[in-house]
Write a protein that holds these residues in place. Structure first.
Motif, PDB file in Angstrom:
ATOM      1  N   GLY A  73     -24.540  22.079 -33.674  1.00  0.00           N
ATOM      2  CA  GLY A  73     -25.341  20.899 -33.936  1.00  0.00           C
ATOM      3  C   GLY A  73     -25.332  19.870 -32.823  1.00  0.00           C
ATOM      4  O   GLY A  73     -25.607  18.704 -33.070  1.00  0.00           O
ATOM      5  N   ILE A  74     -25.027  20.284 -31.605  1.00  0.00           N
ATOM      6  CA  ILE A  74     -24.922  19.346 -30.487  1.00  0.00           C
ATOM      7  C   ILE A  74     -26.022  19.581 -29.464  1.00  0.00           C
ATOM      8  O   ILE A  74     -26.592  18.642 -28.931  1.00  0.00           O
ATOM      9  N   VAL A  75     -26.302  20.850 -29.198  1.00  0.00           N
ATOM     10  CA  VAL A  75     -27.236  21.238 -28.143  1.00  0.00           C
ATOM     11  C   VAL A  75     -28.437  21.941 -28.753  1.00  0.00           C
ATOM     12  O   VAL A  75     -28.295  22.730 -29.694  1.00  0.00           O
ATOM     13  N   LYS A  76     -29.607  21.677 -28.200  1.00  0.00           N
ATOM     14  CA  LYS A  76     -30.852  22.332 -28.640  1.00  0.00           C
ATOM     15  C   LYS A  76     -31.015  23.635 -27.857  1.00  0.00           C
ATOM     16  O   LYS A  76     -30.795  23.674 -26.652  1.00  0.00           O
ATOM     17  N   CYS A  77     -31.414  24.703 -28.533  1.00  0.00           N
ATOM     18  CA  CYS A  77     -31.676  25.965 -27.853  1.00  0.00           C
ATOM     19  C   CYS A  77     -32.990  25.834 -27.078  1.00  0.00           C
ATOM     20  O   CYS A  77     -33.978  25.320 -27.595  1.00  0.00           O
ATOM     21  N   ASN A  78     -32.993  26.318 -25.829  1.00  0.00           N
ATOM     22  CA  ASN A  78     -34.202  26.176 -25.027  1.00  0.00           C
ATOM     23  C   ASN A  78     -35.161  27.367 -25.173  1.00  0.00           C
ATOM     24  O   ASN A  78     -36.157  27.451 -24.479  1.00  0.00           O
ATOM     25  N   ASN A  79     -34.867  28.240 -26.127  1.00  0.00           N
ATOM     26  CA  ASN A  79     -35.772  29.342 -26.438  1.00  0.00           C
ATOM     27  C   ASN A  79     -36.705  28.882 -27.566  1.00  0.00           C
ATOM     28  O   ASN A  79     -36.275  28.691 -28.692  1.00  0.00           O
ATOM     29  N   PRO A  80     -38.001  28.701 -27.269  1.00  0.00           N
ATOM     30  CA  PRO A  80     -38.913  28.201 -28.302  1.00  0.00           C
ATOM     31  C   PRO A  80     -39.030  29.129 -29.515  1.00  0.00           C
ATOM     32  O   PRO A  80     -39.387  28.694 -30.597  1.00  0.00           O
ATOM     33  N   LYS A  96     -30.593  20.148 -23.638  1.00  0.00           N
ATOM     34  CA  LYS A  96     -31.040  18.937 -24.326  1.00  0.00           C
ATOM     35  C   LYS A  96     -30.096  18.738 -25.496  1.00  0.00           C
ATOM     36  O   LYS A  96     -29.849  19.647 -26.280  1.00  0.00           O
ATOM     37  N   LEU A  97     -29.570  17.529 -25.600  1.00  0.00           N
ATOM     38  CA  LEU A  97     -28.686  17.212 -26.715  1.00  0.00           C
ATOM     39  C   LEU A  97     -29.527  16.865 -27.935  1.00  0.00           C
ATOM     40  O   LEU A  97     -30.620  16.334 -27.807  1.00  0.00           O
ATOM     41  N   ILE A  98     -28.975  17.154 -29.090  1.00  0.00           N
ATOM     42  CA  ILE A  98     -29.684  16.852 -30.345  1.00  0.00           C
ATOM     43  C   ILE A  98     -29.375  15.418 -30.747  1.00  0.00           C
ATOM     44  O   ILE A  98     -28.278  14.960 -30.655  1.00  0.00           O
TER      45      ILE A  98
END
Length: 152
Positions: free
Chosen positions: A105-112, A150-152
């Motif tokens: 829950g901290i980092v956004k996955c960069n795979n759309p 990108k951080l959430i």
């Protein structure tokens, strides 16, 4: 002529000192920990001399102690900073912030196409290389470097 040394930042009675922050990350840390919305005394020093880093930042937060989750968030943008826990003007605990083995829950996955970007669920990354800052998504297995997250 006598040389006089003085503290560049005032002493803290109770709270947390975040030290050895790379100068270019100080305001990222402020934002990440949402310090701009706190009502307690906060001292921010930047571009201070450091034997280890050349230049460093330091943040002193009165009457505030951080959770493990907050410290994990901090490790993503500024690993190896030092946390000093202060009570009655004394350092009672020192911690070096290191990136944990997992980030949830901290980092956004960069795979759309990752499920975490298309369904309401918490992200989950395994830290596969702490030195290089390489994270691997638990769901889609896409790797990304901490420099491009990108951080959430």
């Amino acid at each position: 002529m006598s040389e006089k040394k003085e503290l560049q930042v005032a002493a803290l009675e109770n709270g947390t000192v975040i030290d050895h922050i790379p100068s270019d990350k100080v305001f990222t840390v402020v934002s990440l920990l949402d310090l701009q919305h706190m009502s307690t005394n906060i001292t921010i020093g930047n571009n201070l001399e450091s034997k280890k880093l050349g230049k460093k930042g330091i943040i002193k937060i009165a009457d505030r102690f951080f959770t493990d989750e907050e410290i994990s968030r901090l490790s993503v943008v500024a690993p190896n900073v030092k946390l000093n826990i202060i009570h009655n003007y004394e350092v009672v605990e020192k911690k070096e912030v290191v990136m944990p083995d997992e980030l949830k829950g901290i980092v956004k996955c960069n795979n759309p196409k990752c499920i975490t970007n298309n369904e309401p669920m918490q992200t989950w990354f395994h830290v596969t290389d702490k030195a290089q800052g390489i994270l691997k998504c638990h769901y889609c297995e896409k790797e990304q470097r901490k420099d491009n997250i990108k951080l959430i």
